[in-house]
Design a protein around this motif. Structure first.
Motif, PDB file in Angstrom:
ATOM      1  N   LEU A 246       0.831  -1.212   0.000  1.00 41.86           N
ATOM      2  CA  LEU A 246       0.000   0.000   0.000  1.00 41.86           C
ATOM      3  C   LEU A 246       0.864   1.260   0.000  1.00 41.86           C
ATOM      4  N   LYS A 247       1.995   1.182   0.698  1.00 46.38           N
ATOM      5  CA  LYS A 247       2.893   2.344   0.753  1.00 46.38           C
ATOM      6  C   LYS A 247       3.428   2.668  -0.643  1.00 46.38           C
ATOM      7  N   VAL A 248       3.599   1.640  -1.441  1.00 49.63           N
ATOM      8  CA  VAL A 248       4.135   1.840  -2.789  1.00 49.63           C
ATOM      9  C   VAL A 248       3.045   2.360  -3.739  1.00 49.63           C
ATOM     10  N   VAL A 249       1.835   1.847  -3.517  1.00 51.49           N
ATOM     11  CA  VAL A 249       0.776   2.042  -4.504  1.00 51.49           C
ATOM     12  C   VAL A 249      -0.140   3.240  -4.212  1.00 51.49           C
ATOM     13  N   LYS A 250      -0.483   3.413  -2.939  1.00 50.19           N
ATOM     14  CA  LYS A 250      -1.543   4.349  -2.566  1.00 50.19           C
ATOM     15  C   LYS A 250      -1.223   5.801  -2.945  1.00 50.19           C
ATOM     16  N   GLY A 251      -2.147   6.430  -3.607  1.00 49.58           N
ATOM     17  CA  GLY A 251      -1.999   7.854  -3.918  1.00 49.58           C
ATOM     18  C   GLY A 251      -1.042   8.138  -5.061  1.00 49.58           C
ATOM     19  N   VAL A 252      -0.288   7.139  -5.492  1.00 46.50           N
ATOM     20  CA  VAL A 252       0.708   7.376  -6.540  1.00 46.50           C
ATOM     21  C   VAL A 252       0.056   7.295  -7.912  1.00 46.50           C
ATOM     22  N   ILE A 253      -0.985   6.456  -7.972  1.00 44.36           N
ATOM     23  CA  ILE A 253      -1.596   6.182  -9.272  1.00 44.36           C
ATOM     24  C   ILE A 253      -2.927   6.919  -9.396  1.00 44.36           C
ATOM     25  N   HIS A 254      -3.105   7.558 -10.517  1.00 46.52           N
ATOM     26  CA  HIS A 254      -4.366   8.243 -10.787  1.00 46.52           C
ATOM     27  C   HIS A 254      -5.477   7.190 -10.915  1.00 46.52           C
ATOM     28  N   GLN A 255      -6.602   7.424 -10.215  1.00 50.43           N
ATOM     29  CA  GLN A 255      -7.726   6.472 -10.324  1.00 50.43           C
ATOM     30  C   GLN A 255      -8.724   7.033 -11.327  1.00 50.43           C
ATOM     31  N   PRO A 256      -8.735   6.477 -12.544  1.00 48.21           N
ATOM     32  CA  PRO A 256      -9.612   7.051 -13.558  1.00 48.21           C
ATOM     33  C   PRO A 256     -11.080   6.782 -13.235  1.00 48.21           C
ATOM     34  N   PRO A 257     -11.940   7.833 -13.269  1.00 52.09           N
ATOM     35  CA  PRO A 257     -13.365   7.632 -12.963  1.00 52.09           C
ATOM     36  C   PRO A 257     -14.029   6.660 -13.929  1.00 52.09           C
ATOM     37  N   GLU A 258     -13.482   6.567 -15.147  1.00 51.16           N
ATOM     38  CA  GLU A 258     -14.058   5.662 -16.163  1.00 51.16           C
ATOM     39  C   GLU A 258     -14.078   4.211 -15.703  1.00 51.16           C
ATOM     40  N   LEU A 259     -13.216   3.879 -14.732  1.00 54.20           N
ATOM     41  CA  LEU A 259     -13.147   2.478 -14.298  1.00 54.20           C
ATOM     42  C   LEU A 259     -14.453   2.028 -13.679  1.00 54.20           C
ATOM     43  N   GLN A 260     -15.191   2.964 -13.086  1.00 54.69           N
ATOM     44  CA  GLN A 260     -16.416   2.599 -12.386  1.00 54.69           C
ATOM     45  C   GLN A 260     -17.421   1.926 -13.321  1.00 54.69           C
ATOM     46  N   ASP A 261     -17.567   2.515 -14.527  1.00 57.56           N
ATOM     47  CA  ASP A 261     -18.555   1.918 -15.431  1.00 57.56           C
ATOM     48  C   ASP A 261     -17.865   1.207 -16.591  1.00 57.56           C
ATOM     49  N   SER A 262     -16.620   0.869 -16.354  1.00 59.33           N
ATOM     50  CA  SER A 262     -15.872   0.338 -17.481  1.00 59.33           C
ATOM     51  C   SER A 262     -16.341  -1.045 -17.887  1.00 59.33           C
ATOM     52  N   ASN A 263     -16.073  -1.320 -19.147  1.00 55.95           N
ATOM     53  CA  ASN A 263     -16.528  -2.558 -19.734  1.00 55.95           C
ATOM     54  C   ASN A 263     -15.538  -3.693 -19.511  1.00 55.95           C
ATOM     55  N   THR A 264     -14.766  -3.991 -20.541  1.00 58.19           N
ATOM     56  CA  THR A 264     -13.880  -5.145 -20.450  1.00 58.19           C
ATOM     57  C   THR A 264     -12.431  -4.703 -20.314  1.00 58.19           C
ATOM     58  N   PHE A 265     -11.685  -5.386 -19.503  1.00 59.80           N
ATOM     59  CA  PHE A 265     -10.253  -5.135 -19.403  1.00 59.80           C
ATOM     60  C   PHE A 265      -9.464  -6.364 -19.798  1.00 59.80           C
TER      61      PHE A 265
END
Ligand SMILES: O=c1ccn([C@@H]2O[C@H](COP(=O)(O)OP(=O)(O)O)[C@@H](O)[C@H]2O)c(=O)[nH]1
Ligand SMILES: [Ca+2]
Length: 366
Positions: A246-265
């Motif tokens: 979490l120390k490495v990851v948290k807050g470092v990466i932009h969380q795109p709002p599109e992920l909420q309704d995103s389709n397929t990854f």
């Protein structure tokens, strides 16, 4: 470089525009399909791969069709030759033989060859990285293929992501003019994960609760040797390991709002490899996993570290990192489904195909 009359010329002819005066005339009847090729080297941190693409341009107004990909890879990556750069040239010459077989002789001199290096070279001291790239360039210049300007370089992580997206969306048919929906892509490289936390190593010693207390190993990269170990008297297990990640990851990466309704990854590279190592998917067939599948398995592995000490000492760390990256880094929900695949329609899901499109586009080919 001139502009093109797309009514009369197809993408194959456009290729010659970048090297006016050098290439033979490619004039053909306006309606004929044109075949052309492109060679991309992926100089990754764990290996070097060649992708030789064969395209058919039927309609100049449409995207070309990808008829075939010839793919081969060798290990280790070029960064392993930081102190013997000539070996990097040998690796490239060896792989260029694949291209000579895949591309017809008459097409060699108009077929572009490019190499893009990723995290392995990014992490090397610039002079060492440049020496490797220079050797690659020499090998390219000796080859019969067309070497464009800036043919060999280190690519940044953003380009890697965008080009991988182009690849998968092309292969899944989402780039056709009439399609509105696109799919997302997740690529996790072999060395890019360390970029964030390597500089934080004190005395260059790295101790982690994601490793068994008994684990000790030296890890060499770019001329430095790091001591990696478990914490001899510390606590281990999923909860501790997750806190570390979490120390490495948290807050470092932009969380795109599109992920909420995103389709397929579509997810590949280490998302795929670690899922195989963890037994979540079959290596040959790939498969679908939910984000929570990674986290369930991470708990099982991290809470029984001693069982994995001999065979998979890094599995707990890797799978917890992926879980944390997906959930707290990107903000994916537990239920989000990822399609794990190495190939789509028999073509590697790498940024390499996107890179050759990018190249064609830069010389004004659409
Ligand atoms: O065409 C490819 C490229 C990469 N990988 C895997 O993806 C991971 C990422 O490695 P890479 O060497 O590309 O690292 P990077 O330089 O991107 O950090 C490794 O497990 C590779 O085996 C793969 O399976 N096929
Ligand atoms: Ca890669």
């Amino acid at each position: 470089m001139g502009s093109l009359d797309r009514e009369n010329v197809g993408i194959g002819l456009d290729l010659s525009v970048g090297v006016e005066g050098v290439l033979p005339s490619l004039a053909r009847p306006a309606n004929a399909s044109r075949i052309f090729h492109g060679i991309v080297f992926d100089a990754g941190s764990t290996g070097t791969r060649i992708h030789v693409y064969t395209f058919i341009q039927k309609d100049p107004a449409e995207l070309p069709l990808l008829e075939k990909e010839t793919f081969q890879s060798v290990k280790p990556g070029l960064s392993a030759y930081a102190d013997t750069p000539e070996t990097a040239g040998e690796t490239v010459r060896q792989l260029l033989r694949v291209a000579k077989k895949a591309v017809p002789h008459v097409e060699w001199e108009r077929t572009p060859v490019v190499l893009r290096a990723t995290a392995g070279l990014r992490l090397l001291p610039p002079k060492k990285a440049q020496a490797l790239l220079d050797e690659v360039e020499v090998a390219f210049e000796e080859s019969p293929f067309f070497v464009p300007d800036n043919s060999v370089h280190i690519m940044n992580g953003t380009d890697e992501g965008i080009l991988a997206w182009v690849t998968v969306n092309f292969l899944t048919g989402q780039l056709q003019a009439k399609t509105k929906k696109t799919v997302g892509t997740l690529d996790l490289g072999g060395a890019s994960t360390q970029i964030t936390f390597l500089p934080k190593f004190k005395r260059k010693v790295f101790e982690s609760s994601c490793l068994s207390r008994k684990f000790r190993e030296d890890w060499s990269f770019g001329g430095l040797t790091y001591k990696i170990s478990g914490i001899p008297d510390g606590s281990t297990g999923f909860t501790e390991c997750y806190k570390e990640m979490l120390k490495v990851v948290k807050g470092v990466i932009h969380q795109p709002p599109e992920l909420q309704d995103s389709n397929t990854f579509y997810a590949f590279s280490y998302y795929f490899d670690i899922a195989v190592e963890a037994g979540l998917i079959d290596e040959r067939r790939g498969g679908m996993v939910k984000v929570q599948d990674y986290s369930i398995r991470a708990k099982e592995v991290c809470n029984k570290l001693s069982m994995y000490l001999a065979t998979k000492p890094f599995l707990c760390m890797d799978i917890t990192y992926i879980t944390c990256l997906l959930k707290d880094g990107f903000g994916f929900k537990d239920e989000t489904i990822l399609k794990l695949t190495q190939k789509v329609n028999n073509v590697e899901t790498s940024w390499a195909l996107g890179a050759i499109f990018d190249y064609f586009q830069n010389i004004k080919i659409h």
